[in-house]
Design an enzyme around this catalytic site. Structure first.
Site, PDB file in Angstrom:
ATOM      1  N   GLN A  68      26.318  22.058  -8.347  1.00  0.00           N
ATOM      2  CA  GLN A  68      27.019  22.634  -9.501  1.00  0.00           C
ATOM      3  C   GLN A  68      26.306  22.306 -10.816  1.00  0.00           C
ATOM      4  O   GLN A  68      26.363  23.073 -11.771  1.00  0.00           O
ATOM      5  CB  GLN A  68      28.448  22.053  -9.531  1.00  0.00           C
ATOM      6  CG  GLN A  68      29.432  22.899 -10.300  1.00  0.00           C
ATOM      7  CD  GLN A  68      30.813  22.272 -10.359  1.00  0.00           C
ATOM      8  OE1 GLN A  68      31.069  21.239  -9.737  1.00  0.00           O
ATOM      9  NE2 GLN A  68      31.720  22.881 -11.117  1.00  0.00           N
TER      10      GLN A  68
ATOM     11  N   ASP B 296      16.709  22.259  -1.678  1.00  0.00           N
ATOM     12  CA  ASP B 296      18.071  21.771  -1.410  1.00  0.00           C
ATOM     13  C   ASP B 296      18.297  21.849   0.097  1.00  0.00           C
ATOM     14  O   ASP B 296      17.744  22.735   0.759  1.00  0.00           O
ATOM     15  CB  ASP B 296      19.114  22.630  -2.145  1.00  0.00           C
ATOM     16  CG  ASP B 296      20.485  21.960  -2.182  1.00  0.00           C
ATOM     17  OD1 ASP B 296      20.803  21.304  -3.204  1.00  0.00           O
ATOM     18  OD2 ASP B 296      21.231  22.059  -1.183  1.00  0.00           O
TER      19      ASP B 296
ATOM     20  N   LEU C 250      21.277  14.634  -7.351  1.00  0.00           N
ATOM     21  CA  LEU C 250      21.911  14.537  -6.028  1.00  0.00           C
ATOM     22  C   LEU C 250      23.186  13.710  -6.090  1.00  0.00           C
ATOM     23  O   LEU C 250      23.411  12.961  -7.036  1.00  0.00           O
ATOM     24  CB  LEU C 250      20.906  13.911  -5.046  1.00  0.00           C
ATOM     25  CG  LEU C 250      19.672  14.800  -4.763  1.00  0.00           C
ATOM     26  CD1 LEU C 250      18.502  13.972  -4.276  1.00  0.00           C
ATOM     27  CD2 LEU C 250      20.030  15.890  -3.765  1.00  0.00           C
TER      28      LEU C 250
ATOM     29  N   LYS D 275      25.549   5.305 -18.336  1.00  0.00           N
ATOM     30  CA  LYS D 275      26.409   6.327 -17.719  1.00  0.00           C
ATOM     31  C   LYS D 275      27.572   5.669 -16.992  1.00  0.00           C
ATOM     32  O   LYS D 275      28.719   6.110 -17.104  1.00  0.00           O
ATOM     33  CB  LYS D 275      25.578   7.176 -16.745  1.00  0.00           C
ATOM     34  CG  LYS D 275      26.359   8.250 -15.982  1.00  0.00           C
ATOM     35  CD  LYS D 275      26.640   9.464 -16.832  1.00  0.00           C
ATOM     36  CE  LYS D 275      27.632  10.428 -16.196  1.00  0.00           C
ATOM     37  NZ  LYS D 275      27.097  11.193 -15.080  1.00  0.00           N
TER      38      LYS D 275
ATOM     39  N   SER E  42      35.885   5.764 -19.857  1.00  0.00           N
ATOM     40  CA  SER E  42      36.622   6.988 -20.185  1.00  0.00           C
ATOM     41  C   SER E  42      37.580   7.391 -19.064  1.00  0.00           C
ATOM     42  O   SER E  42      38.668   7.893 -19.338  1.00  0.00           O
ATOM     43  CB  SER E  42      35.671   8.125 -20.539  1.00  0.00           C
ATOM     44  OG  SER E  42      34.808   8.407 -19.475  1.00  0.00           O
TER      45      SER E  42
END
Lengths: 295, 295, 295, 295
Positions: free
Chosen positions: D11, D31, D65, D171, D178
């Site tokens: 996505q 992929d 990935l 990250k 959050s």
């Protein structure tokens, strides 16, 4: 006497393999750490150079490893057991690993017509040494019968856990419960000590109540386990007593993380309409929250 | 036969007072809800107009009320017991209230030369009806001897909890433990069911392990309770097994709030240097976190 | 200049009363601790002997006390304000107390035709000294208008919280959120530090994300707050990322009690069918668990 | 224009690769799902048969990935990138994976003289489509300079996170904070709604306080972050206010699992002697509990 491959010679594996040797079985042993094999070699075991080498000519392949990835690797990896295994042998994984990984290994072996059993053990390394482990056997009736003489060299009690995959599942549940319970018991004890109440006094009472006897065989069988939620002791009252204990703990600066979480579970049960049900209905509540069943 | 004031005629108080009447004692009863007294009146109890009225001429004053504020009010409030109480009587509070409030009441009564006992009860309202409650007696040896004939009209077992204040403390700890344990047991069970493992199978194993037998009388006595933290089962390993169970639960969407909290307790114990200690050292860890003792 | 009774002269009350005096108001002060009044007496305040004495002839009665029980006592207890209060005066409770206790006091005063406002304050004791508190006014529009000149002697900003009872409610929510958030921020920070990542680097990124900006005004307004649960960021993915962080923390022995609890909330949301919804749907999930609304 | 291998077309990966093609770069894509490549093939990308095939002749190898195991596999597994990679190329992993796995991959590549950057992205799949992702670049200054023209095809802002490994660490921390904050905000909101207080009213106040502005840039910089623990707002008072909120929640049956856990953290801080310190000292407390530093 059987021909057995034993892979994984750690704190548990080494005494387990030793007991198999003492009972006269023929062992081919393997561990990534070469020095782990020395003691067993001195007792007569053949030291294999790889899992592939270890399983040559063996009827039973026992794995006792730290996690599922390693079990997978010694079976299916480079120079793995799969490369030279007898098709009529049984792989017996005695490690404590992820149940779904254990299922995957069984399925993959089945597709190669190789049998697999999940047989983790209970008790401690002392019991491994004395050959008195608790054996939690997962497999078919036939598999368990066939493996029992081998397993009984390492333990003194075999529980047939009811089918393939159940051994590792029972181990997981038992350890979850006993390890979490250890911490909860510690929370109750520090609250006890903060109130200057000797633990022995509390134990005199708790010995006769679910506090020490547990709920599985006391409050649950005649209530939630047979679907009866009429209250002997209402969730509302349990919530009230639990809140009282938390207030006291809070006032005394005794942090009770598990106790606090349990109170919120009771609050949630009340919020979803269970306040007047028996306290054992907490199980029904958690079933709903786990998507196991709908209200 | 004794002259007894009984204050608080709820779900527990009413059958308890009834049993006292059945055994031939003279009762003066009071409740803020006037209809609560009717049944007891029919059985021969005098219905008092206030706590002050209830205690007139009585040797024993029993209170069975929802919280400590109410106990305090009926004794020290307007028209309270204190206004007409005999100086040689004993106030026996059988309610489940805050231990520090109970201590306050004892101290305040002592300054008026009135005796006080904290005597909460165990078991359920069914046992209140049948007169088979568990009596958790807090008081001096003399007080317990003096009160026993009265208390045995309501229950069939008296535990001498070891001193004044211990009755209410034991009750608090016992209820904290059993109520929180109920929720933890439910967490283990939904994990079990989510893994398609029948609970009975898990119970077959857990019956013989601390998972169901508890830790107080199994793993603790020879370890942490006598100060021996050498590992039978290391905190690091307990943490690993617990993490495995939480991973499985997480993958199956089984929320385990108590289990999750317990894992963080083990993490904290490891972070503060206890990873290689016996798992029972969790108690020592929590003692440190509660300010009970220093490392 | 107004006639004001000021009851409760602690760390906050003393500077607040001082500012009222400095602005020229007439004060009658009371505190259970008599020495607390001395400083104010030197500044011209009348030192009352009881709440009843304090309120004589006053238009405004301000209470600044540690809890609701004390507020209740000074108003309705022995020698309480109620015994001599003017019927056209306003009681302004500036304490932080239980909202339902505050409601009870309002209702009880209303039945005596006395007005009541809940007006807790924000910020710190330094702001109390400098007269720059944040005033959270709960009351009718008329009450707030009438009280504003008085309140602005103690603070520099008045928020009309929208009605009677809202002042104390806003205070409760604000403090819950900011105090719990403080601990959650500390959890994120120790995880950051355990990974040898300087907090400033993390802040550079978090400054622009909900991690530091919060969700109320960023992710929620266009999603859950208007009923749109189509995913910008799915609960399943949030659960995955959170699980990754917990695995890392667990490996590094960083106990994250709040983080662990939050993961179980996401698991529960997934178990009840919300995995493919937007992560803001956690609010909807908690509404269901709180009995606020049904699924 | 650069020659780029792009591995992982999910996505996020598909729109990211699409933007690289649109900017004129030469792409070799791979992929495990063959249909994922079709759209990119139509836009001119070469569809590789393996990671090994994909990296042929490329200066940049980008991986996007689901987890670290897959990143490891496409680089080091059978037919992996390592088998045909140019020694002067850079592997840029843009996945969100375990930081320690990311470190392992970097170290293993370094031993082969291949460069590695950890460059996860922020924001959503919509931003991936519009080429406006937030780029969290972990690497040396030289690496970031070299990769920037490529990265800016996919995002509109690059944050230099300060060194190799910091990208993936930032990250992780940002997402932990959050995602957990989202759940905590929901707890505050259901408490708000259960008190019949409109959220907008609470937000009017919280907008100006740490409840919505966070602590990192408000209460912490002048206190705990510079080692000053003298109280602006004491832990004892924070604990009191938090307990008040939990009592209210408990009375209204609003389960607050995170709030409950946070209260126990404050209790623990008090138990270990921090009651009179500033509330920001919770960070110091958690540092102690995480083994980051000693008391």
């Amino acid at each position: 006497m059987a021909h057995i491959a034993f892979i994984g010679l750690g704190q548990m594996g080494t005494p387990m393999a030793t007991n198999l040797l003492h009972k006269g079985h023929h062992l081919r042993v393997y561990d990534i750490n070469p020095t782990a094999s020395e003691k067993l070699n001195a007792l007569g075991a053949y030291v294999a150079t790889s899992p592939k080498d270890a399983v040559l000519g063996c009827e039973f392949i026992i794995t006792m490893l730290p996690n599922g990835k390693l079990v997978n690797d010694v079976i299916f990896g480079n120079n793995g057991a799969i490369e030279s295994i007898n098709r009529n042998s049984i792989v017996i994984d005695m490690s404590t690993i992820h149940p779904l990984e254990s299922d995957d290994i069984r399925n993959r072996l089945r597709s190669e017509n190789i049998e697999f059993m999940d047989v983790p053990v209970g008790r401690t390394s002392d019991h491994a040494i004395s050959g008195t482990l608790l054996i939690l056997a997962g497999g078919t009736k036939e598999q368990i019968e066939k493996a029992s003489p081998i397993l009984l060299c390492m333990g003194n009690k075999i529980v047939n856990t009811g089918g393939p995959g159940n051994g590792i599942r029972v181990k997981l549940i038992n350890n979850f419960m006993s390890i979490a319970l250890n911490a909860l018991s510690a929370e109750a004890t520090v609250l006890c000590e903060s109130l200057n109440l000797p633990l022995e006094k509390a134990l005199e009472v708790m010995e006769g109540t679910p506090a020490n006897k547990g709920h599985f065989t006391t409050t649950w069988p005649n209530k939630v386990l047979k679907g009866d939620l009429t209250p002997s002791f209402m969730i509302d009252l349990a919530h009230k007593d639990l809140s009282l204990a938390l207030d006291v703990a809070n006032q005394l600066n005794v942090p009770l993380f598990m106790g606090a979480a349990s109170r919120e579970i009771y609050s949630q049960a009340r919020a979803t309409g269970r306040g007047k049900q028996d306290w054992t209905a907490i199980l029904e509540h958690l079933r709903n929250c786990s998507g196991l069943k709908d209200d």
